[in-house]
Design a protein around this motif. Sequence first.
Motif, PDB file in Angstrom:
ATOM      1  N   TYR A  27      -0.343   0.370  13.799  1.00 48.09           N
ATOM      2  CA  TYR A  27       0.401  -0.708  13.173  1.00 48.09           C
ATOM      3  C   TYR A  27       1.763  -0.256  12.664  1.00 48.09           C
ATOM      4  O   TYR A  27       2.607  -1.061  12.310  1.00 48.09           O
ATOM      5  CB  TYR A  27      -0.388  -1.294  12.007  1.00 48.09           C
ATOM      6  CG  TYR A  27      -1.556  -2.149  12.453  1.00 48.09           C
ATOM      7  CD1 TYR A  27      -1.318  -3.413  12.985  1.00 48.09           C
ATOM      8  CD2 TYR A  27      -2.845  -1.708  12.351  1.00 48.09           C
ATOM      9  CE1 TYR A  27      -2.369  -4.203  13.400  1.00 48.09           C
ATOM     10  CE2 TYR A  27      -3.903  -2.486  12.763  1.00 48.09           C
ATOM     11  CZ  TYR A  27      -3.665  -3.729  13.289  1.00 48.09           C
ATOM     12  OH  TYR A  27      -4.712  -4.516  13.713  1.00 48.09           O
ATOM     13  N   GLY A  28       2.022   1.061  12.558  1.00 50.63           N
ATOM     14  CA  GLY A  28       3.290   1.551  12.034  1.00 50.63           C
ATOM     15  C   GLY A  28       3.155   2.010  10.604  1.00 50.63           C
ATOM     16  O   GLY A  28       2.105   1.903   9.961  1.00 50.63           O
ATOM     17  N   ARG A  29       4.275   2.557  10.075  1.00 46.10           N
ATOM     18  CA  ARG A  29       4.292   3.084   8.717  1.00 46.10           C
ATOM     19  C   ARG A  29       4.396   1.960   7.699  1.00 46.10           C
ATOM     20  O   ARG A  29       5.059   0.955   7.953  1.00 46.10           O
ATOM     21  CB  ARG A  29       5.482   4.045   8.571  1.00 46.10           C
ATOM     22  CG  ARG A  29       5.462   4.837   7.248  1.00 46.10           C
ATOM     23  CD  ARG A  29       6.550   5.866   7.232  1.00 46.10           C
ATOM     24  NE  ARG A  29       7.850   5.242   7.407  1.00 46.10           N
ATOM     25  CZ  ARG A  29       9.008   5.929   7.480  1.00 46.10           C
ATOM     26  NH1 ARG A  29       8.983   7.247   7.464  1.00 46.10           N
ATOM     27  NH2 ARG A  29      10.144   5.281   7.618  1.00 46.10           N
ATOM     28  N   GLN A  30       3.753   2.177   6.622  1.00 46.03           N
ATOM     29  CA  GLN A  30       3.769   1.193   5.561  1.00 46.03           C
ATOM     30  C   GLN A  30       5.145   1.121   4.910  1.00 46.03           C
ATOM     31  O   GLN A  30       5.769   2.141   4.657  1.00 46.03           O
ATOM     32  CB  GLN A  30       2.714   1.528   4.511  1.00 46.03           C
ATOM     33  CG  GLN A  30       2.611   0.491   3.404  1.00 46.03           C
ATOM     34  CD  GLN A  30       1.533   0.849   2.406  1.00 46.03           C
ATOM     35  OE1 GLN A  30       0.917   1.930   2.531  1.00 46.03           O
ATOM     36  NE2 GLN A  30       1.325  -0.002   1.433  1.00 46.03           N
ATOM     37  N   CYS A  31       5.620  -0.124   4.668  1.00 44.18           N
ATOM     38  CA  CYS A  31       6.935  -0.326   4.065  1.00 44.18           C
ATOM     39  C   CYS A  31       6.841  -0.142   2.559  1.00 44.18           C
ATOM     40  O   CYS A  31       5.985  -0.742   1.900  1.00 44.18           O
ATOM     41  CB  CYS A  31       7.469  -1.718   4.394  1.00 44.18           C
ATOM     42  SG  CYS A  31       7.753  -1.982   6.140  1.00 44.18           S
ATOM     43  N   ARG A  32       7.754   0.651   1.993  1.00 42.94           N
ATOM     44  CA  ARG A  32       7.828   0.862   0.550  1.00 42.94           C
ATOM     45  C   ARG A  32       9.263   0.579   0.115  1.00 42.94           C
ATOM     46  O   ARG A  32      10.212   1.150   0.668  1.00 42.94           O
ATOM     47  CB  ARG A  32       7.433   2.281   0.158  1.00 42.94           C
ATOM     48  CG  ARG A  32       5.960   2.583   0.463  1.00 42.94           C
ATOM     49  CD  ARG A  32       5.588   3.976  -0.011  1.00 42.94           C
ATOM     50  NE  ARG A  32       4.196   4.266   0.266  1.00 42.94           N
ATOM     51  CZ  ARG A  32       3.193   3.932  -0.543  1.00 42.94           C
ATOM     52  NH1 ARG A  32       3.459   3.306  -1.693  1.00 42.94           N
ATOM     53  NH2 ARG A  32       1.948   4.206  -0.225  1.00 42.94           N
ATOM     54  N   PHE A  33       9.440  -0.278  -0.874  1.00 38.80           N
ATOM     55  CA  PHE A  33      10.756  -0.693  -1.347  1.00 38.80           C
ATOM     56  C   PHE A  33      11.031  -0.082  -2.713  1.00 38.80           C
ATOM     57  O   PHE A  33      10.109   0.072  -3.526  1.00 38.80           O
ATOM     58  CB  PHE A  33      10.832  -2.226  -1.437  1.00 38.80           C
ATOM     59  CG  PHE A  33      10.559  -2.935  -0.138  1.00 38.80           C
ATOM     60  CD1 PHE A  33      11.586  -3.108   0.778  1.00 38.80           C
ATOM     61  CD2 PHE A  33       9.295  -3.402   0.175  1.00 38.80           C
ATOM     62  CE1 PHE A  33      11.346  -3.751   1.976  1.00 38.80           C
ATOM     63  CE2 PHE A  33       9.056  -4.033   1.365  1.00 38.80           C
ATOM     64  CZ  PHE A  33      10.084  -4.209   2.283  1.00 38.80           C
ATOM     65  N   HIS A  34      12.363   0.338  -2.945  1.00 39.72           N
ATOM     66  CA  HIS A  34      12.779   0.867  -4.239  1.00 39.72           C
ATOM     67  C   HIS A  34      14.235   0.499  -4.460  1.00 39.72           C
ATOM     68  O   HIS A  34      14.977   0.177  -3.508  1.00 39.72           O
ATOM     69  CB  HIS A  34      12.586   2.388  -4.300  1.00 39.72           C
ATOM     70  CG  HIS A  34      13.317   3.123  -3.224  1.00 39.72           C
ATOM     71  ND1 HIS A  34      12.790   3.298  -1.948  1.00 39.72           N
ATOM     72  CD2 HIS A  34      14.561   3.696  -3.215  1.00 39.72           C
ATOM     73  CE1 HIS A  34      13.657   3.960  -1.208  1.00 39.72           C
ATOM     74  NE2 HIS A  34      14.740   4.206  -1.936  1.00 39.72           N
ATOM     75  N   ASN A  35      14.703   0.525  -5.738  1.00 35.30           N
ATOM     76  CA  ASN A  35      16.057   0.143  -6.133  1.00 35.30           C
ATOM     77  C   ASN A  35      17.042   1.272  -5.820  1.00 35.30           C
ATOM     78  O   ASN A  35      16.802   2.450  -6.119  1.00 35.30           O
ATOM     79  CB  ASN A  35      16.110  -0.192  -7.622  1.00 35.30           C
ATOM     80  CG  ASN A  35      15.240  -1.392  -7.953  1.00 35.30           C
ATOM     81  OD1 ASN A  35      15.110  -2.291  -7.120  1.00 35.30           O
ATOM     82  ND2 ASN A  35      14.655  -1.412  -9.155  1.00 35.30           N
ATOM     83  N   THR A  36      18.201   0.910  -5.215  1.00 38.17           N
ATOM     84  CA  THR A  36      19.286   1.869  -4.918  1.00 38.17           C
ATOM     85  C   THR A  36      20.603   1.271  -5.366  1.00 38.17           C
ATOM     86  O   THR A  36      20.754   0.041  -5.464  1.00 38.17           O
ATOM     87  CB  THR A  36      19.349   2.190  -3.413  1.00 38.17           C
ATOM     88  OG1 THR A  36      19.546   0.977  -2.699  1.00 38.17           O
ATOM     89  CG2 THR A  36      18.045   2.847  -2.924  1.00 38.17           C
ATOM     90  N   GLY A  37      21.626   2.095  -5.573  1.00 40.15           N
ATOM     91  CA  GLY A  37      22.938   1.632  -5.982  1.00 40.15           C
ATOM     92  C   GLY A  37      23.746   1.088  -4.814  1.00 40.15           C
ATOM     93  O   GLY A  37      23.352   1.203  -3.647  1.00 40.15           O
TER      94      GLY A  37
END
Length: 586
Positions: free
Chosen positions: A11-21
């Motif tokens: 299924y692919g790599r799990q998406c992980r979201f984080h805050n960036t400037g």
Amino acid sequence: MYTYEKKRSDYGRQCRFHNTGPTMMIDMMPDLSLEEDWIQRNPVDKTTIETIKWSEHEANTIRVKYVNRGILHREGGWPVDVHLDDPEQVSRFKRKAEKDKLYLESVKTLSVLTEHFIRQNNAIDIFQPYFTDPKTKEFRTQLPSHQTMAILLDPCDSVRPVRNISWSSENSTHIAVSYSEMRFHMDDPNNSPNSYVFDTEMFTFPYFTMESRCPITNIKFHHRDGQLLAGGLMNGQVALWDMRNSFKNIGISEIRNGHNDSVLSLQWIQSKTNSEFMTASRDGQIIWWDIRNLKESTDKLILDLSRTEEEPGWIQSGRTDGATCLEYNFSIPIRFVIGTSHGKVFDGNRKGKTASEKLPFTYKCHPGSIRALRRNPGYLKNFLTVCNWQATIWSEEVKESPIMWTKHHNERLTDGQWSNSKNSVFYLTRSDGFMECWDILQNQQDPILSIKLADKKLNCITCHENGTLLAVGDDCGKTRVVEMNDWFVTPGPYDRVRLTAMFDRQSRLEKIREGKNREQKTKINFKSTHNNDDSWKKSELLNTAAGERDISELVEKMFQCQDSLNEMTEDDITEEVTSEEFATEE
């Protein structure tokens, strides 16, 4: 059953979201050399449209003309030798054809096709009743409401009250309205005595004018011919109009053969020639007329059961009950019902010879004048009566009391009418301009709907044959055509059963009450007569005993006096005499 399997790693790599400037991609500085080429435009006109463009377009389609055509199908394909009128030849030919091999093969091929289509239709029931529960059938998503379709104005300049309304039996859009002022010394002699026929689709001006020398108090369309109208006049005459001829009447009765008062009610009746009608008035007369000869009446009935031929006419006229309304139904051609100004209802039979035979039953309905009298269109044994303050429902099986009644109103009632499509619904008009809509299956205490139609008194109401439209007339000369919604028009699937049970139950209850009242009256009368006889006998016995006692006492005293006189001497007698004389001197 098919199972689909796949690994998690596919299924692919799990998406992980984080805050960036923020990240700068490019930085463009302004070019100052381009500033010399800048030219300012003045003025500047520019239009922008951000909304969707709409356009209005009207189209009048061509009316579709409907034509009724029929197909005549006759049985054919028979040999010349076979006559269809002879059943033996037909049966013989059928037996011969059934033995043929081609007939058997054709039946087999057709049976396969028919079986296929039957199974296909049985698979899905398109006619399945989804709401079979009686509770769901009683549930109504529609609320009682109304809509004013038209307002018919009196063409006369001065105000004339609407007195009577009649729907045409032939054309459902024609309606006849009569205008007259019945109050004492309130009629303006300059007012027009004419009445009119309106078309509800083109109601701005009258469709037909009924010219008359005297105001028309009651008007009625013929029950078969929608072009004939019969009307009663204020001076007691009756007249006939034909809309195919001129505006003037084609026949009018003579004053000496008519009523002595205004004609208050008119009804067409069943006859062989369909040319007879009857009228009623406050003079206490019911008169039958024939339109072929309006000069003389065919029959008369005086509402006086105790009259004799020897009495003069002025005595009979003073004792009669004035008729205020008539009710006639073509289902029972020899029967009619009369409402009087004294609150009585006479059940009439035209086949009778004397007055008592023509009026066999009397109902004491109200203490005042009866304003309206209507038979229920579905239950002819029950009729509605409207008085000044109350409306009651009576049954022919119960003579002494009504089976149902409304509460006493604060405003006067003027008219009443049953619905022609739903037998449990009736309408009442009031003097304050309100119209009440009652449904006795839903509520017997209060009306289902009260409608404010006018600022002044409503005089009359008439229901159309289909039960949807109502025509209501007021004191200002306006006639309103009101359309009621489906609540007051279409009966429910169980309404007839419930209404029949209600009428039977109430009639049975009133019969039981009448029987109990009769028993109590007979007991009271018997006790009073018995007590009077006992008291009379006791008084006689007491008087005789007292008389005998007085006589015995008197006899004893006489004997005592005689014995005492015999025992007394002469000296005692002289002393007695002297003592009595001395007492008298003192």
